[in-house]
Design an enzyme around this catalytic site. Structure first.
Site, PDB file in Angstrom:
ATOM      1  N   LYS A  92       0.841  -1.199   0.000  1.00 14.62           N
ATOM      2  CA  LYS A  92       0.000   0.000   0.000  1.00 14.62           C
ATOM      3  C   LYS A  92       0.872   1.244   0.000  1.00 14.62           C
ATOM      4  CE  LYS A  92      -4.511  -0.066   2.168  1.00 14.62           C
ATOM      5  NZ  LYS A  92      -5.216   0.092   3.438  1.00 14.62           N
TER       6      LYS A  92
HETATM    7  C1  E4P Z   1      -8.456   0.317   3.690  1.00 16.74           C
HETATM    8  O1  E4P Z   1      -7.784   0.139   2.732  1.00 16.74           O
HETATM    9  C2  E4P Z   1      -8.482   1.595   4.442  1.00 16.74           C
HETATM   10  O2  E4P Z   1      -7.260   1.807   5.052  1.00 16.74           O
HETATM   11  C3  E4P Z   1      -9.627   1.592   5.410  1.00 16.74           C
HETATM   12  O3  E4P Z   1     -10.761   1.129   4.714  1.00 16.74           O
HETATM   13  C4  E4P Z   1      -9.893   2.926   6.057  1.00 16.74           C
HETATM   14  O4  E4P Z   1     -11.121   2.874   6.752  1.00 16.74           O
HETATM   15  P1  E4P Z   1     -11.598   3.978   7.792  1.00 16.74           P
HETATM   16  O5  E4P Z   1     -11.855   5.238   7.047  1.00 16.74           O
HETATM   17  O6  E4P Z   1     -12.841   3.435   8.421  1.00 16.74           O
HETATM   18  O7  E4P Z   1     -10.475   4.139   8.782  1.00 16.74           O
END
Ligand code: E4P
Length: 300
Positions: A92
């Site tokens: 990521k």
């Molecule tokens: C996933 O890839 C993201 O990091 C995650 O969905 C973020 O979610 P949130 O906005 O609920 O923290």
């Protein structure tokens, strides 16, 4: 549509994988923190991540922590080298890793994505809040792009003057249909008090204000963000897969599925919410009450 589980909590990952619906997983530093805190800080990170990879039957996104292109590439190589023997590692990379307004790091994420693509390391461009960022991520060669639907809903609600934790809760569905109806009604009220040619009305402050507060530069909701990215990628045949991220409730999952997103990454509680309905529960109770002895004996 593929379903990824959006957590670093191994107990949740194991349980959701046992349901037969998990195609992959996504983590981020906040999710890792939550998992570590749950275990009282008692986690050997390398072993823990290895176990996640061995449990999940598909790609697992692990996030870099550097904020410059070179550092991100180094960390991505390390994550990929260290954990690929145990599963499918996707790295990521924040689409824009800048931590201040200077703009000096704005393109480091894209640079890293491009380098990693050339090395065959799959990437997930994260923290995507606009279709424009998603377009750039696809051009740089990201394997996945993660628009944060829930955070965009939060942002629009905040612009409208609603307060998270007071006027709405994190899991609440953002009803853009209702907002849109309210905007139209308010616009009608405002317009009725105005006269003049279209050019004047177009730049009228009151008119602009009604429209501006219920959207983010033309994006009406988190689902709208996802839908537009899906459309842009399909227009041009980009191979980048869209992961609807920051999903907060079951209805949002339905809506991103309706717009044809490739993947939705879901928190454990949202997956649980998806399987429930009061009439299903009621039906189960009734069927169970109605079992006649002769039918029950069939199974003895
Ligand atoms: C996933 O890839 C993201 O990091 C995650 O969905 C973020 O979610 P949130 O906005 O609920 O923290």
């Amino acid at each position: 549509m593929k379903i990824f589980i959006d957590t670093a909590d191994l107990d949740e990952i194991r349980e959701a994988c046992s349901w037969g619906i998990v195609d992959g997983a996504t983590t981020n530093p906040s999710l890792i923190k939550r998992a570590v805190d749950k275990r009282g800080g008692n986690v050997t990170m390398e072993k823990y991540i290895r176990e996640i990879l061995e449990t999940v039957p598909g790609p697992v996104s692990l996030e870099v922590i550097a904020t410059d292109a070179e550092g991100m590439v180094e960390q991505a190589r390390l994550l990929h080298r260290k954990f690929s023997p145990y599963g499918e590692v996707v790295v990521k990379i924040p689409v824009n890793p800048s931590l201040d307004e200077s703009g000096t790091r704005d393109f480091d994420g894209l640079k890293a994505i491009q380098t990693l693509k050339n090395e065959g390391i799959p990437t997930n461009a994260t923290l995507i809040m606009t279709p424009e960022q998603a377009l750039l991520a696809a051009k740089a060669g990201a394997s996945y792009a993660s628009p944060f639907a829930g955070r965009i809903d939060d942002y629009i609600r905040k612009r409208m003057g609603l307060r998270l934790g007071v006027d709405f809760q994190k899991g609440d569905y953002f009803d853009y249909g209702l907002v849109n109806a309210l905007v139209r009604a308010r616009l009608k009220d405002v317009m009725e008090s105005k006269t003049g040619p279209l050019s004047e009305l177009y730049s009228e402050r009151d008119v602009r204000e009604v429209l501006a507060k219920a959207q983010d530069n033309g994006i009406c909701s988190g689902v709208d963000l996802v839908a537009r990215i899906v459309r842009i990628y399909r227009n041009y045949g980009y191979k980048t897969q869209v992961i609807a991220a920051s999903i907060r409730n079951a209805r949002q999952v339905r809506e991103v599925a309706e717009v044809g997103v490739d993947i939705a990454t879901l928190p454990f509680n949202v997956i649980r919410e998806m399987i429930r309905h009061p009439k299903t529960l009621e039906g189960m109770r009734r069927f169970t009450e109605d079992i006649v002895p002769s039918y029950r004996r069939l199974f003895k």
